[in-house]
Design a protein around this motif. Structure first.
Motif, PDB file in Angstrom:
ATOM      1  N   UNK A   1       0.831  -1.201   0.000  1.00 34.31           N
ATOM      2  CA  UNK A   1       0.000   0.000   0.000  1.00 34.31           C
ATOM      3  C   UNK A   1       0.868   1.255   0.000  1.00 34.31           C
ATOM      4  N   UNK A   2       1.948   1.211   0.777  1.00 33.62           N
ATOM      5  CA  UNK A   2       2.817   2.390   0.859  1.00 33.62           C
ATOM      6  C   UNK A   2       3.516   2.664  -0.465  1.00 33.62           C
ATOM      7  N   UNK A   3       4.005   1.632  -1.118  1.00 36.16           N
ATOM      8  CA  UNK A   3       4.639   1.826  -2.429  1.00 36.16           C
ATOM      9  C   UNK A   3       3.656   2.413  -3.432  1.00 36.16           C
ATOM     10  N   UNK A   4       2.438   1.861  -3.455  1.00 36.65           N
ATOM     11  CA  UNK A   4       1.412   2.364  -4.378  1.00 36.65           C
ATOM     12  C   UNK A   4       1.057   3.813  -4.047  1.00 36.65           C
ATOM     13  N   UNK A   5       0.969   4.128  -2.764  1.00 38.63           N
ATOM     14  CA  UNK A   5       0.623   5.487  -2.343  1.00 38.63           C
ATOM     15  C   UNK A   5       1.695   6.484  -2.752  1.00 38.63           C
ATOM     16  N   UNK A   6       2.965   6.121  -2.589  1.00 36.82           N
ATOM     17  CA  UNK A   6       4.051   7.030  -2.984  1.00 36.82           C
ATOM     18  C   UNK A   6       4.009   7.335  -4.477  1.00 36.82           C
ATOM     19  N   UNK A   7       3.805   6.321  -5.278  1.00 39.73           N
ATOM     20  CA  UNK A   7       3.737   6.517  -6.730  1.00 39.73           C
ATOM     21  C   UNK A   7       2.544   7.381  -7.101  1.00 39.73           C
ATOM     22  N   UNK A   8       1.379   7.046  -6.545  1.00 37.73           N
ATOM     23  CA  UNK A   8       0.147   7.780  -6.876  1.00 37.73           C
ATOM     24  C   UNK A   8       0.197   9.220  -6.380  1.00 37.73           C
ATOM     25  N   UNK A   9       0.803   9.439  -5.226  1.00 36.78           N
ATOM     26  CA  UNK A   9       0.839  10.786  -4.658  1.00 36.78           C
ATOM     27  C   UNK A   9       1.569  11.759  -5.569  1.00 36.78           C
ATOM     28  N   UNK A  10       2.640  11.322  -6.178  1.00 37.90           N
ATOM     29  CA  UNK A  10       3.378  12.205  -7.088  1.00 37.90           C
ATOM     30  C   UNK A  10       2.514  12.607  -8.280  1.00 37.90           C
ATOM     31  N   UNK A  11       1.756  11.665  -8.795  1.00 39.09           N
ATOM     32  CA  UNK A  11       0.859  11.956  -9.922  1.00 39.09           C
ATOM     33  C   UNK A  11      -0.253  12.895  -9.465  1.00 39.09           C
ATOM     34  N   UNK A  12      -0.846  12.595  -8.309  1.00 38.04           N
ATOM     35  CA  UNK A  12      -1.964  13.384  -7.789  1.00 38.04           C
ATOM     36  C   UNK A  12      -1.528  14.813  -7.457  1.00 38.04           C
ATOM     37  N   UNK A  13      -0.337  14.973  -6.896  1.00 38.55           N
ATOM     38  CA  UNK A  13       0.159  16.306  -6.557  1.00 38.55           C
ATOM     39  C   UNK A  13       0.319  17.171  -7.800  1.00 38.55           C
ATOM     40  N   UNK A  14       0.605  16.537  -8.926  1.00 36.85           N
ATOM     41  CA  UNK A  14       0.757  17.277 -10.184  1.00 36.85           C
ATOM     42  C   UNK A  14      -0.569  17.454 -10.925  1.00 36.85           C
ATOM     43  N   UNK A  15      -1.628  16.880 -10.394  1.00 42.89           N
ATOM     44  CA  UNK A  15      -2.951  16.984 -11.014  1.00 42.89           C
ATOM     45  C   UNK A  15      -3.522  18.368 -10.752  1.00 42.89           C
ATOM     46  N   UNK A  16      -4.145  18.944 -11.742  1.00 44.03           N
ATOM     47  CA  UNK A  16      -4.713  20.285 -11.609  1.00 44.03           C
ATOM     48  C   UNK A  16      -5.795  20.376 -10.542  1.00 44.03           C
ATOM     49  N   UNK A  17      -5.961  21.572 -10.011  1.00 47.09           N
ATOM     50  CA  UNK A  17      -6.917  21.790  -8.937  1.00 47.09           C
ATOM     51  C   UNK A  17      -8.355  21.493  -9.368  1.00 47.09           C
ATOM     52  N   UNK A  18      -8.707  21.829 -10.601  1.00 48.36           N
ATOM     53  CA  UNK A  18     -10.071  21.557 -11.056  1.00 48.36           C
ATOM     54  C   UNK A  18     -10.334  20.064 -11.142  1.00 48.36           C
ATOM     55  N   UNK A  19      -9.346  19.288 -11.538  1.00 45.57           N
ATOM     56  CA  UNK A  19      -9.519  17.830 -11.591  1.00 45.57           C
ATOM     57  C   UNK A  19      -9.678  17.270 -10.181  1.00 45.57           C
ATOM     58  N   UNK A  20      -8.887  17.758  -9.242  1.00 45.77           N
ATOM     59  CA  UNK A  20      -9.036  17.317  -7.848  1.00 45.77           C
ATOM     60  C   UNK A  20     -10.409  17.703  -7.313  1.00 45.77           C
ATOM     61  N   UNK A  21     -10.830  18.921  -7.651  1.00 46.01           N
ATOM     62  CA  UNK A  21     -12.146  19.376  -7.207  1.00 46.01           C
ATOM     63  C   UNK A  21     -13.237  18.437  -7.718  1.00 46.01           C
ATOM     64  N   UNK A  22     -13.171  18.082  -8.976  1.00 44.94           N
ATOM     65  CA  UNK A  22     -14.177  17.203  -9.568  1.00 44.94           C
ATOM     66  C   UNK A  22     -14.225  15.864  -8.853  1.00 44.94           C
ATOM     67  N   UNK A  23     -13.069  15.301  -8.578  1.00 46.21           N
ATOM     68  CA  UNK A  23     -13.014  14.007  -7.893  1.00 46.21           C
ATOM     69  C   UNK A  23     -13.653  14.105  -6.507  1.00 46.21           C
TER      70      UNK A  23
END
Length: 187
Positions: A1-23
């Motif tokens: 879970x931690x490995x997956x979270x580290x990888x995903x977090x980098x992608x999510x941090x670079x995701x635009x604010x409007x996309x995060x808002x939509x989610x």
């Protein structure tokens, strides 16, 4: 879970604010739309009255909507320094992977209160719920992970607090822990 979270977090941090808002808004909408169904599950599992279970799920949805709206207001600040000729600049940046250890008595609300702001700011989440309310945690996890988010952004780990909770609380690659419970259990 931690490995997956580290990888995903980098992608999510670079995701635009409007996309995060939509989610986050979509998560909130689904929780609210399914509040009767999930409230029944929560009440049967945890033991609170049905109306309170439904209300908890609905309010959890509202939390995700609130933080979805706040995504568009992640402002920084610029304030004067006590030193002449200098200014202090404050910016909000993701921390990384956040560990959430939640109790049995608000099995959907407390994880929502903690996961929504963490995700809003670009962080990944590892949730360890109370063993007594695993069904509610699974339902919440399914709603979140069925969204358009990187795989591994939100992780559910089940097990005892003395084992899984301790690993989350002491792991050096989990940058922040949020725990709700008694002092005795926290120790």
């Amino acid at each position: 879970a931690l490995d997956a979270a580290h990888t995903a977090q980098k992608i999510w941090a670079a995701t635009g604010l409007e996309a995060r808002q939509t989610v986050l808004m979509n998560i909130g909408n689904e929780l609210m739309e399914r509040s009767a169904e999930l409230g029944k599950l929560l009440s049967r599992e945890e033991g609170k009255p049905l109306a309170e279970g439904i209300g908890e799920v609905f309010r959890a949805g509202q939390q995700f909507q609130y933080y979805g709206a706040e995504c568009l207001r992640l402002y920084g600040e610029r304030i004067p320094s006590t030193r002449p000729g200098f200014q202090v600049e404050i910016s909000r940046e993701p921390l990384g992977v956040i560990g959430i250890i939640s109790p049995w008595n608000f099995p959907i609300a407390i994880p929502a209160w903690k996961a929504a702001p963490a995700m809003m700011c670009g962080n990944a989440v590892i949730l360890k719920p109370a063993s007594l309310t695993a069904g509610s945690a699974i339902a919440l996890t399914e709603i979140i992970t069925n969204q358009d988010i990187p795989k591994g952004l939100f992780n559910l780990v089940l097990g005892s607090g003395s084992d899984i909770g301790n690993k989350i609380a002491t792991h050096p690659n989990i940058v922040a822990i949020t725990f709700t419970g008694s002092v005795e259990v926290g120790r």
